[in-house]
Design a protein around this motif. Structure first.
Motif, PDB file in Angstrom:
ATOM      1  N   PHE A   6       0.901  -1.265  -0.157  1.00  0.00           N
ATOM      2  CA  PHE A   6       0.077   0.028   0.056  1.00  0.00           C
ATOM      3  C   PHE A   6       0.864   1.223  -0.121  1.00  0.00           C
ATOM      4  CE2 PHE A   6      -2.620  -3.270   1.840  1.00  0.00           C
ATOM      5  CZ  PHE A   6      -4.006  -3.114   1.454  1.00  0.00           C
ATOM      6  N   PRO A   7       0.540   2.256  -0.664  1.00  0.00           N
ATOM      7  CA  PRO A   7       1.194   3.616  -0.746  1.00  0.00           C
ATOM      8  C   PRO A   7       1.185   4.490   0.502  1.00  0.00           C
ATOM      9  CG  PRO A   7      -0.591   3.706  -2.122  1.00  0.00           C
ATOM     10  CD  PRO A   7      -0.575   2.289  -1.538  1.00  0.00           C
ATOM     11  N   LYS A   8       2.132   4.628   1.087  1.00  0.00           N
ATOM     12  CA  LYS A   8       1.895   5.509   2.283  1.00  0.00           C
ATOM     13  C   LYS A   8       0.899   4.812   3.367  1.00  0.00           C
ATOM     14  CE  LYS A   8       3.566   9.459  -0.046  1.00  0.00           C
ATOM     15  NZ  LYS A   8       3.522  11.086  -0.221  1.00  0.00           N
ATOM     16  N   PRO A   9       0.925   3.801   3.921  1.00  0.00           N
ATOM     17  CA  PRO A   9      -0.073   3.057   4.357  1.00  0.00           C
ATOM     18  C   PRO A   9      -0.664   3.689   5.789  1.00  0.00           C
ATOM     19  CG  PRO A   9       2.297   1.853   5.054  1.00  0.00           C
ATOM     20  CD  PRO A   9       2.351   2.936   3.802  1.00  0.00           C
ATOM     21  N   LYS A  10      -0.097   4.310   6.693  1.00  0.00           N
ATOM     22  CA  LYS A  10      -0.722   5.223   7.742  1.00  0.00           C
ATOM     23  C   LYS A  10      -1.529   6.267   7.078  1.00  0.00           C
ATOM     24  CE  LYS A  10       2.799   4.348  11.347  1.00  0.00           C
ATOM     25  NZ  LYS A  10       3.717   5.035  12.072  1.00  0.00           N
ATOM     26  N   LEU A  11      -0.965   7.138   6.246  1.00  0.00           N
ATOM     27  CA  LEU A  11      -1.918   8.002   5.517  1.00  0.00           C
ATOM     28  C   LEU A  11      -2.927   7.292   4.817  1.00  0.00           C
ATOM     29  CD1 LEU A  11      -2.261  10.883   5.007  1.00  0.00           C
ATOM     30  CD2 LEU A  11      -0.721  11.031   3.091  1.00  0.00           C
ATOM     31  N   PHE A  12      -2.585   6.243   4.110  1.00  0.00           N
ATOM     32  CA  PHE A  12      -3.660   5.729   3.395  1.00  0.00           C
ATOM     33  C   PHE A  12      -4.819   5.099   3.956  1.00  0.00           C
ATOM     34  CE2 PHE A  12      -5.475   1.840   1.290  1.00  0.00           C
ATOM     35  CZ  PHE A  12      -5.896   2.429   0.078  1.00  0.00           C
ATOM     36  N   VAL A  69     -18.883   6.422  -7.966  1.00  0.00           N
ATOM     37  CA  VAL A  69     -18.436   8.036  -7.822  1.00  0.00           C
ATOM     38  C   VAL A  69     -17.304   8.191  -6.603  1.00  0.00           C
ATOM     39  CG1 VAL A  69     -19.026   9.981  -7.506  1.00  0.00           C
ATOM     40  CG2 VAL A  69     -20.305   8.735  -8.991  1.00  0.00           C
ATOM     41  N   CYS A  70     -17.801   7.585  -5.304  1.00  0.00           N
ATOM     42  CA  CYS A  70     -17.154   7.889  -4.223  1.00  0.00           C
ATOM     43  C   CYS A  70     -15.436   6.886  -4.309  1.00  0.00           C
ATOM     44  CB  CYS A  70     -17.744   7.049  -2.920  1.00  0.00           C
ATOM     45  SG  CYS A  70     -19.147   8.118  -2.456  1.00  0.00           S
ATOM     46  N   THR A  71     -15.776   5.767  -4.721  1.00  0.00           N
ATOM     47  CA  THR A  71     -14.433   4.894  -5.284  1.00  0.00           C
ATOM     48  C   THR A  71     -13.498   5.687  -6.206  1.00  0.00           C
ATOM     49  OG1 THR A  71     -15.600   2.773  -4.643  1.00  0.00           O
ATOM     50  CG2 THR A  71     -13.644   2.774  -6.061  1.00  0.00           C
ATOM     51  N   VAL A  72     -14.187   6.204  -7.254  1.00  0.00           N
ATOM     52  CA  VAL A  72     -13.455   6.885  -8.337  1.00  0.00           C
ATOM     53  C   VAL A  72     -12.717   7.989  -7.755  1.00  0.00           C
ATOM     54  CG1 VAL A  72     -13.483   7.950 -10.370  1.00  0.00           C
ATOM     55  CG2 VAL A  72     -14.476   5.774 -10.313  1.00  0.00           C
ATOM     56  N   LEU A  73     -13.435   9.089  -6.973  1.00  0.00           N
ATOM     57  CA  LEU A  73     -12.833  10.185  -6.518  1.00  0.00           C
ATOM     58  C   LEU A  73     -11.400   9.691  -5.524  1.00  0.00           C
ATOM     59  CD1 LEU A  73     -15.983  12.105  -5.525  1.00  0.00           C
ATOM     60  CD2 LEU A  73     -14.417  12.605  -7.438  1.00  0.00           C
ATOM     61  N   PHE A  74     -11.598   8.771  -4.372  1.00  0.00           N
ATOM     62  CA  PHE A  74     -10.700   8.308  -3.663  1.00  0.00           C
ATOM     63  C   PHE A  74      -9.559   7.788  -4.561  1.00  0.00           C
ATOM     64  CE2 PHE A  74      -8.572   5.345  -0.631  1.00  0.00           C
ATOM     65  CZ  PHE A  74      -8.480   6.079   0.256  1.00  0.00           C
ATOM     66  N   GLY A  75      -9.855   6.801  -5.376  1.00  0.00           N
ATOM     67  CA  GLY A  75      -8.933   6.033  -6.130  1.00  0.00           C
ATOM     68  C   GLY A  75      -7.959   6.919  -6.988  1.00  0.00           C
ATOM     69  N   GLY A  76      -8.718   7.960  -7.499  1.00  0.00           N
ATOM     70  CA  GLY A  76      -8.042   9.054  -8.537  1.00  0.00           C
ATOM     71  C   GLY A  76      -7.220   9.843  -7.755  1.00  0.00           C
ATOM     72  N   VAL A  77      -7.378  10.209  -6.357  1.00  0.00           N
ATOM     73  CA  VAL A  77      -6.626  11.311  -5.841  1.00  0.00           C
ATOM     74  C   VAL A  77      -5.201  10.330  -5.488  1.00  0.00           C
ATOM     75  CG1 VAL A  77      -6.202  12.160  -3.569  1.00  0.00           C
ATOM     76  CG2 VAL A  77      -8.230  12.666  -4.939  1.00  0.00           C
ATOM     77  N   TRP A  78      -5.695   9.172  -4.773  1.00  0.00           N
ATOM     78  CA  TRP A  78      -4.269   8.270  -4.423  1.00  0.00           C
ATOM     79  C   TRP A  78      -3.376   7.860  -5.774  1.00  0.00           C
ATOM     80  CZ3 TRP A  78      -1.322   7.588  -0.334  1.00  0.00           C
ATOM     81  CH2 TRP A  78      -1.932   8.206   0.917  1.00  0.00           C
ATOM     82  N   ASN A  79      -4.106   7.559  -6.757  1.00  0.00           N
ATOM     83  CA  ASN A  79      -3.433   7.327  -7.870  1.00  0.00           C
ATOM     84  C   ASN A  79      -2.512   8.414  -8.465  1.00  0.00           C
ATOM     85  OD1 ASN A  79      -3.800   4.610  -9.651  1.00  0.00           O
ATOM     86  ND2 ASN A  79      -3.629   6.168 -11.251  1.00  0.00           N
TER      87      ASN A  79
END
Length: 423
Positions: A6-12, A69-79
């Motif tokens: 996971f990227p930056k797991p604590k923050l993620f 929509v919620c998943t795309v918003l969250f995933g897009g930011v982390w992507n």
């Protein structure tokens, strides 16, 4: 264990929890009502379809879109934040797919719970000899049940297949990361076992525990409103008397009691499991050396090492004895709890057999979700012991002091290993 996948797991994970709570708050506080106002209102309970159309009701379709929509918003930011992370597709989008599939699996249970009322009432009418009940009435309801179950099988099989690949990717990420740091961790006792066996067990246990945890959360989201609605049929409880939303509070109270009971009874077990891995590894390591070196694995040494194994197992057996007393007592009591609490309602004739089936199923789903720790405690204990071992790797990689138990081992200060003759 986590930052390799996971990227930056604590923050993620912190952002994931916060975003999830925000999405839930928005759904119940605004979005669901807004959806109803534009034509996606929930169907009244007495008109709710009990066949496959249930999954395509307006409110369900609106929720699917909201989840997307919620998943795309969250995933897009982390992507964007972690676009260079090698496992971002699996860790973010793979996790989202598992979440949705788990939610859909819970919806299957909701559909079956809706089916139970007409089938239970039909069964009651047939057994009491009421006119108008035909053979086809039973066959048609059973056919609907088969349709729901076959859909459930299809989704479950594909989900299990994907989750297996997902977890193996996680193990691959851990293996690649630890091997890239091998020079820093190779001096840790049982380093090869920790890289090969512990990462495998960690991944396998998480496959079961992780999906179970997600399923428990999704079940609560789906069944708590149902339990609230069904509480209107239960106006009085034994000993307690009248209480608003009685089934909801019963599920929480009973589950909290079981969780605290087993947490207290099993408080020493994670440390014993960790020590068990330690003494087993020391015994196995000496035997491996004995295969190639005649001066190793001598009888006195082997007897001493195996005595440590035996002593730790005997301790575990004792602690599991009283842990299992508490565990099986609670499991057996749980089988009768909801029926005992419904006795005044049943005797008063306030519910039909179909409604009783709905209450028993909904209460069971909610209480089992709240009892996640109860049902998974022994597996969690094993996971905690593996986590303790892998934390030594994390400490060595980050140039931090080893955990206390590893330091005691390296310094030879564990009295039981130094003097195995003690009882």
């Amino acid at each position: 264990m986590f930052h390799s996948f996971f990227p930056k797991p604590k923050l993620f994970f912190t952002s994931l929890i916060v975003w999830t709570l925000v999405c839930i708050f928005l759904w119940y506080g605004f979005v669901a009502d807004w959806g109803a106002s534009i034509g996606y209102a929930p169907i009244p309970e007495d008109q709710m379809p009990i066949d496959l159309r249930f999954f395509l009701t307006p409110d369900n379709r609106f929720f699917y879109a909201y989840f997307f929509v919620c998943t795309v918003l969250f995933g897009g930011v982390w992507n964007y934040i972690a676009r260079d992370h090698p496992w971002i597709d699996w860790s973010i989008w793979g996790s989202a797919l598992i979440l949705f599939c788990t939610y859909f699996g819970v919806q299957v249970y909701v559909a079956i719970n809706n089916w139970r009322r007409p089938f239970g009432d039909l069964l009651q009418n047939a057994l009491t000899g009421k006119p108008g009940v035909t053979v086809w009435d039973f066959y048609s309801l059973q056919l609907i049940f088969c349709q729901i179950v076959f859909l459930s099988m299809f989704v479950s099989i594909l989900t299990d297949f994907f989750v297996s690949h997902y977890v193996f990717r996680w193990r691959t990420a851990m293996n690649d990361y630890y091997m890239s740091q091998w020079e820093r961790v190779r001096h840790i006792e049982g380093a090869s076992q920790r890289v090969q066996e512990d990462t495998m067990r960690f991944a396998n246990i998480l496959e079961g525990l992780g999906v179970s945890l997600i399923n428990s959360v999704m079940t609560l989201i789906a069944f708590l409103p149902i339990l609230f609605a069904l509480s209107s049929y239960v106006t009085e409880l034994p000993v307690i008397g009248p209480i608003a939303h009685s089934l909801f509070w019963l599920a929480i109270g009973w589950s909290a009691f079981g969780t605290l009971l087993l947490a207290f009874a099993g408080i020493k077990l994670p440390g014993l499991h960790f020590r068990n891995q330690r003494v087993e590894a020391a015994y196995r390591k000496e035997l491996v050396y004995g295969e190639d070196h005649a001066d190793r694995a001598q009888p006195i040494t082997v007897v001493e090492l195996f005595s440590n194994v035996r002593r730790n197992y005997f301790r575990m057996y004792w602690h599991y004895l009283y842990f299992n007393v508490a565990r099986y007592f609670y499991i057996q009591a749980d089988a009768l709890f909801v029926t005992f609490m419904l006795v005044p309602t049943i005797v008063a004739g306030k519910i039909t057999y179909g409604i009783y089936q709905q209450i028993a199923t909904a209460f069971g789903q909610v209480s089992n979700s709240f009892q996640y720790l109860v049902n998974s405690w022994t597996t969690i204990i094993e996971l905690l012991s593996i986590h303790k071992r892998l934390k030594a790797f994390e400490a060595a990689i980050d140039n931090l002091p080893l955990p206390d138990i590893d330091q005691r081992y390296l310094k030879g200060q564990n009295e039981e290993e130094v003097n195995p003759a003690q009882p």
